[in-house]
Design a protein around this motif. Structure first.
Motif, PDB file in Angstrom:
ATOM      1  N   VAL A 150       0.027  12.494  85.029  1.00  0.00           N
ATOM      2  CA  VAL A 150      -0.303  12.493  83.604  1.00  0.00           C
ATOM      3  C   VAL A 150      -0.837  11.102  83.317  1.00  0.00           C
ATOM      4  CG1 VAL A 150       0.502  12.798  81.244  1.00  0.00           C
ATOM      5  CG2 VAL A 150       1.544  14.128  83.096  1.00  0.00           C
ATOM      6  N   ALA A 151      -2.014  11.055  82.707  1.00  0.00           N
ATOM      7  CA  ALA A 151      -2.657   9.774  82.426  1.00  0.00           C
ATOM      8  C   ALA A 151      -3.015   9.696  80.952  1.00  0.00           C
ATOM      9  CB  ALA A 151      -3.911   9.629  83.285  1.00  0.00           C
ATOM     10  N   ARG A 152      -3.012   8.477  80.438  1.00  0.00           N
ATOM     11  CA  ARG A 152      -3.343   8.243  79.026  1.00  0.00           C
ATOM     12  C   ARG A 152      -4.484   7.232  78.955  1.00  0.00           C
ATOM     13  NH1 ARG A 152      -1.540   8.516  74.050  1.00  0.00           N
ATOM     14  NH2 ARG A 152       0.451   9.464  74.542  1.00  0.00           N
ATOM     15  N   ARG A 153      -5.440   7.555  78.078  1.00  0.00           N
ATOM     16  CA  ARG A 153      -6.486   6.594  77.701  1.00  0.00           C
ATOM     17  C   ARG A 153      -6.692   6.771  76.213  1.00  0.00           C
ATOM     18  NH1 ARG A 153     -12.006   6.619  80.912  1.00  0.00           N
ATOM     19  NH2 ARG A 153     -12.343   8.488  79.660  1.00  0.00           N
ATOM     20  N   GLY A 154      -6.267   5.776  75.479  1.00  0.00           N
ATOM     21  CA  GLY A 154      -6.328   5.870  74.023  1.00  0.00           C
ATOM     22  C   GLY A 154      -5.425   6.994  73.543  1.00  0.00           C
ATOM     23  N   ALA A 155      -5.982   7.907  72.763  1.00  0.00           N
ATOM     24  CA  ALA A 155      -5.212   9.019  72.209  1.00  0.00           C
ATOM     25  C   ALA A 155      -5.355  10.293  73.043  1.00  0.00           C
ATOM     26  CB  ALA A 155      -5.655   9.288  70.767  1.00  0.00           C
ATOM     27  N   MET A 156      -5.852  10.160  74.265  1.00  0.00           N
ATOM     28  CA  MET A 156      -6.033  11.325  75.134  1.00  0.00           C
ATOM     29  C   MET A 156      -4.998  11.312  76.252  1.00  0.00           C
ATOM     30  SD  MET A 156      -7.595  14.107  75.912  1.00  0.00           S
ATOM     31  CE  MET A 156      -9.033  14.042  74.839  1.00  0.00           C
ATOM     32  N   LEU A 157      -4.293  12.421  76.393  1.00  0.00           N
ATOM     33  CA  LEU A 157      -3.394  12.637  77.529  1.00  0.00           C
ATOM     34  C   LEU A 157      -4.068  13.631  78.459  1.00  0.00           C
ATOM     35  CD1 LEU A 157       0.265  13.088  76.217  1.00  0.00           C
ATOM     36  CD2 LEU A 157      -0.596  11.322  77.741  1.00  0.00           C
ATOM     37  N   ALA A 158      -4.228  13.242  79.714  1.00  0.00           N
ATOM     38  CA  ALA A 158      -4.810  14.133  80.712  1.00  0.00           C
ATOM     39  C   ALA A 158      -3.715  14.550  81.686  1.00  0.00           C
ATOM     40  CB  ALA A 158      -5.941  13.439  81.462  1.00  0.00           C
ATOM     41  N   TRP A 170       3.966  18.091  76.932  1.00  0.00           N
ATOM     42  CA  TRP A 170       3.299  17.550  75.746  1.00  0.00           C
ATOM     43  C   TRP A 170       4.312  17.057  74.718  1.00  0.00           C
ATOM     44  CZ3 TRP A 170      -1.066  15.899  73.698  1.00  0.00           C
ATOM     45  CH2 TRP A 170      -1.239  15.916  72.322  1.00  0.00           C
ATOM     46  N   HIS A 171       5.365  17.835  74.520  1.00  0.00           N
ATOM     47  CA  HIS A 171       6.358  17.493  73.492  1.00  0.00           C
ATOM     48  C   HIS A 171       7.102  16.206  73.814  1.00  0.00           C
ATOM     49  CE1 HIS A 171       5.476  21.200  71.467  1.00  0.00           C
ATOM     50  NE2 HIS A 171       5.582  21.830  72.617  1.00  0.00           N
ATOM     51  N   GLU A 172       7.215  15.864  75.087  1.00  0.00           N
ATOM     52  CA  GLU A 172       7.887  14.626  75.498  1.00  0.00           C
ATOM     53  C   GLU A 172       6.952  13.418  75.490  1.00  0.00           C
ATOM     54  OE1 GLU A 172       9.721  14.971  79.353  1.00  0.00           O
ATOM     55  OE2 GLU A 172      10.245  17.062  78.976  1.00  0.00           O
ATOM     56  N   PRO A 181       1.819  11.009  67.766  1.00  0.00           N
ATOM     57  CA  PRO A 181       1.031  11.585  66.663  1.00  0.00           C
ATOM     58  C   PRO A 181      -0.449  11.237  66.820  1.00  0.00           C
ATOM     59  CG  PRO A 181       3.038  10.583  65.825  1.00  0.00           C
ATOM     60  CD  PRO A 181       2.953  10.209  67.289  1.00  0.00           C
ATOM     61  N   GLY A 182      -1.296  12.228  66.652  1.00  0.00           N
ATOM     62  CA  GLY A 182      -2.733  12.029  66.748  1.00  0.00           C
ATOM     63  C   GLY A 182      -3.308  12.185  68.143  1.00  0.00           C
ATOM     64  N   ASP A 183      -2.453  12.397  69.123  1.00  0.00           N
ATOM     65  CA  ASP A 183      -2.938  12.559  70.501  1.00  0.00           C
ATOM     66  C   ASP A 183      -3.636  13.896  70.686  1.00  0.00           C
ATOM     67  OD1 ASP A 183      -2.030  10.121  71.398  1.00  0.00           O
ATOM     68  OD2 ASP A 183      -0.336  10.922  72.538  1.00  0.00           O
ATOM     69  N   ASP A 184      -4.488  13.927  71.674  1.00  0.00           N
ATOM     70  CA  ASP A 184      -5.126  15.158  72.125  1.00  0.00           C
ATOM     71  C   ASP A 184      -4.809  15.296  73.607  1.00  0.00           C
ATOM     72  OD1 ASP A 184      -6.596  17.470  71.998  1.00  0.00           O
ATOM     73  OD2 ASP A 184      -8.522  16.487  71.669  1.00  0.00           O
ATOM     74  N   MET A 185      -5.008  16.502  74.160  1.00  0.00           N
ATOM     75  CA  MET A 185      -4.708  16.702  75.575  1.00  0.00           C
ATOM     76  C   MET A 185      -5.818  17.475  76.252  1.00  0.00           C
ATOM     77  SD  MET A 185      -1.870  19.766  75.612  1.00  0.00           S
ATOM     78  CE  MET A 185      -1.932  20.141  77.334  1.00  0.00           C
ATOM     79  N   ARG A 186      -5.871  17.330  77.567  1.00  0.00           N
ATOM     80  CA  ARG A 186      -6.790  18.118  78.367  1.00  0.00           C
ATOM     81  C   ARG A 186      -6.222  18.261  79.773  1.00  0.00           C
ATOM     82  NH1 ARG A 186     -11.557  13.555  79.010  1.00  0.00           N
ATOM     83  NH2 ARG A 186     -10.936  12.869  81.094  1.00  0.00           N
ATOM     84  N   ILE A 187      -6.771  19.209  80.510  1.00  0.00           N
ATOM     85  CA  ILE A 187      -6.396  19.436  81.904  1.00  0.00           C
ATOM     86  C   ILE A 187      -7.568  18.966  82.756  1.00  0.00           C
ATOM     87  CG2 ILE A 187      -5.694  21.128  83.640  1.00  0.00           C
ATOM     88  CD1 ILE A 187      -3.735  20.927  81.255  1.00  0.00           C
ATOM     89  N   LEU A 236     -12.989  16.133  87.668  1.00  0.00           N
ATOM     90  CA  LEU A 236     -13.459  17.187  86.778  1.00  0.00           C
ATOM     91  C   LEU A 236     -12.625  17.128  85.509  1.00  0.00           C
ATOM     92  CD1 LEU A 236     -13.627  20.046  89.434  1.00  0.00           C
ATOM     93  CD2 LEU A 236     -15.440  18.443  88.789  1.00  0.00           C
ATOM     94  N   ALA A 237     -13.243  16.797  84.403  1.00  0.00           N
ATOM     95  CA  ALA A 237     -12.527  16.600  83.142  1.00  0.00           C
ATOM     96  C   ALA A 237     -12.522  17.877  82.308  1.00  0.00           C
ATOM     97  CB  ALA A 237     -13.162  15.473  82.345  1.00  0.00           C
ATOM     98  N   ASN A 238     -11.402  18.124  81.650  1.00  0.00           N
ATOM     99  CA  ASN A 238     -11.273  19.196  80.670  1.00  0.00           C
ATOM    100  C   ASN A 238     -11.667  20.558  81.260  1.00  0.00           C
ATOM    101  OD1 ASN A 238     -10.470  20.017  78.119  1.00  0.00           O
ATOM    102  ND2 ASN A 238     -12.534  19.865  77.292  1.00  0.00           N
ATOM    103  N   VAL A 239     -11.002  20.927  82.352  1.00  0.00           N
ATOM    104  CA  VAL A 239     -11.375  22.143  83.086  1.00  0.00           C
ATOM    105  C   VAL A 239     -10.733  23.422  82.575  1.00  0.00           C
ATOM    106  CG1 VAL A 239     -11.868  20.886  85.207  1.00  0.00           C
ATOM    107  CG2 VAL A 239      -9.568  21.793  84.829  1.00  0.00           C
ATOM    108  N   TRP A 240      -9.723  23.298  81.725  1.00  0.00           N
ATOM    109  CA  TRP A 240      -8.988  24.496  81.272  1.00  0.00           C
ATOM    110  C   TRP A 240      -9.322  24.783  79.823  1.00  0.00           C
ATOM    111  CZ3 TRP A 240      -6.710  28.572  83.079  1.00  0.00           C
ATOM    112  CH2 TRP A 240      -5.830  29.324  82.273  1.00  0.00           C
ATOM    113  N   HIS A 241      -9.727  26.008  79.559  1.00  0.00           N
ATOM    114  CA  HIS A 241     -10.075  26.392  78.192  1.00  0.00           C
ATOM    115  C   HIS A 241      -9.315  27.642  77.774  1.00  0.00           C
ATOM    116  CE1 HIS A 241     -13.139  23.324  78.277  1.00  0.00           C
ATOM    117  NE2 HIS A 241     -13.517  23.803  79.441  1.00  0.00           N
TER     118      HIS A 241
END
Length: 117
Positions: A43-51, A84-86, A90-96, A110-115
């Protein structure tokens, strides 16, 4: 013995992927996080994005084309929903994301592969 070798290769691939993400400005906030739905490699964070990152290593670049499928991504997504809950603020977004590794090739991110398949 094969299982132990595969485990070592997997851990090495995750170290390389974490290094790659850090070079791209991400901070690693979790490794091999287990949930009832499955495991997330990184799990990685850059700014308000959790990948939530699935890492796959294969012996050749050609083998990587079949390394990820809908079933695996669905499992990572289900685990990410739990984590995600852990981890979220507030204000974060997530992607796979997926990072694919093969000898002699740079990591393929490959960024944001799950829709929601």
């Amino acid at each position: 013995m094969k299982r132990q070798a595969a485990e070592r290769r997997g851990r090495q691939a995750e170290r390389i992927a974490a290094w790659w993400l850090r070079l791209k400005g991400w901070r690693i906030v979790g490794r091999r996080l287990r949930t009832p739905a499955g495991e997330v490699d990184l799990v990685a964070r850059r700014g308000a994005m959790l990948a939530f990152v699935e890492v796959k290593a294969r012996g050749s670049a050609m083998e990587l084309d079949d390394a990820i499928d809908e079933r695996r991504l669905a499992r990572v997504a289900a685990a990410a929903e739990i984590l995600w809950h852990e981890l979220a603020r507030p204000g974060d977004d997530m992607r796979i994301d997926v990072i694919l590794l093969a000898p002699g090739h740079p990591p393929r991110h490959l960024a944001n592969v799950w829709h929601g398949g």
